[in-house]
Design an enzyme around this catalytic site. Sequence first.
Site, mmCIF file in Angstrom:
data_model
loop_
_atom_site.group_PDB
_atom_site.id
_atom_site.type_symbol
_atom_site.label_atom_id
_atom_site.label_comp_id
_atom_site.label_asym_id
_atom_site.label_seq_id
_atom_site.Cartn_x
_atom_site.Cartn_y
_atom_site.Cartn_z
ATOM 1 N N CYS A 155 6.579 -4.020 5.333
ATOM 2 C CA CYS A 155 5.554 -5.242 5.528
ATOM 3 C C CYS A 155 5.265 -5.019 7.201
ATOM 4 O O CYS A 155 4.203 -5.495 7.689
ATOM 5 C CB CYS A 155 6.225 -6.242 5.248
ATOM 6 S SG CYS A 155 6.534 -6.494 3.368
ATOM 7 N N CYS A 171 3.529 -2.108 -3.085
ATOM 8 C CA CYS A 171 3.259 -3.675 -3.784
ATOM 9 C C CYS A 171 1.941 -4.008 -3.754
ATOM 10 O O CYS A 171 1.606 -5.143 -3.978
ATOM 11 C CB CYS A 171 4.071 -4.701 -2.683
ATOM 12 S SG CYS A 171 4.891 -3.802 -1.196
#
Lengths: 133, 207
Positions: free
Chosen positions: A106, A37
């Site tokens: 994450c 990302c």
Amino acid sequence: MAYSEKVIDHYNNPRNVGSLDKGAEDVGTGLVGAPACGDVMKLQIKVSADGIIQDAKFKTFGCGSAIASSSLATEWIKGKSIDQAETIKNTEIAQHLALPPVKIHCSVLAEDAIKAAIADYRAKAGAKPKAAE
Amino acid sequence: MRLRGVLPRLTTPNACWSCRGPVPAAEPFCPTCKAVQPPGQADHFSRLGFARTFDLDPKLVERRYFELQRKLHPDRFATRSPKERAVSQAQATSLNEAYETLMDPLRRAAYLLKLSGIETIGDGKTVADPALLMEAMEMREALAEARTPAEVDSVVSGARRDAEAATAQLSRDFASEDLEAAKKTTLRLTYLDKLIDDARARRLNVA
């Protein structure tokens, strides 16, 4: 995808955003990234002589989950010893924030950032690192 | 994921679904009965008639794509059997995927690495390359601090120059078969492309 309330809370009111003096002897800096990302996360700790994390700051450029994961990580490690902080697992972060499967990375990023900051502090302090994970 | 790895079957002919005659891999039509063939497992390079190389002429990629696209477009099969319609649809999809992958330097590099068994962007791992991350962090900070369209544009043009330099570097990395270096450069380009994308959104907010 719907974010959980906790993610939104950390995203809207991130804790401990900022920087510590990278050059200071008692500060450890972890810099990690998730290429998928294009996320980049900096997490810093200020450690007392007896190994307690007195302060923690982060700066994250990425999605809401990455920001929430690092915000939560700084909250959790403050006041802990570096040995305790090192045992924090990404699964605990993911569970607390109710991250969906596609956002698990994450929380991995946040765990890795904690570990990197501790490793950097140890390298600076010249302390013997604990046995590798 | 369409790619199923490099199989020895690639070079052996398949049998045509219609006349059972032999069809060489990556051949969209049966040489015997001219029936359209399923896309099969050809990689994106061979689908468009290229060797596996980073240095491709975009004009040539485009030309080959349009040539095949003309022959394989589902519209040409509108009056054919349901089987042929379905097969041509699958061909068109594979062809588009090949074209999009080969035209974009970042996707082309990541795909070439993948063909060599090296995952870059999709592996869910974190990177801890300090120089790369420091650069990414600084660019991100510069973008976050940009308050006017002109400031955003200056961040973007810097990132564009870096992206061009990284593309040139990839060409050298692949030419010298240094896949580790190519992986590093690919990651750098991932960050640069992402920044350029995000800057576009930011440009609208500050305008």
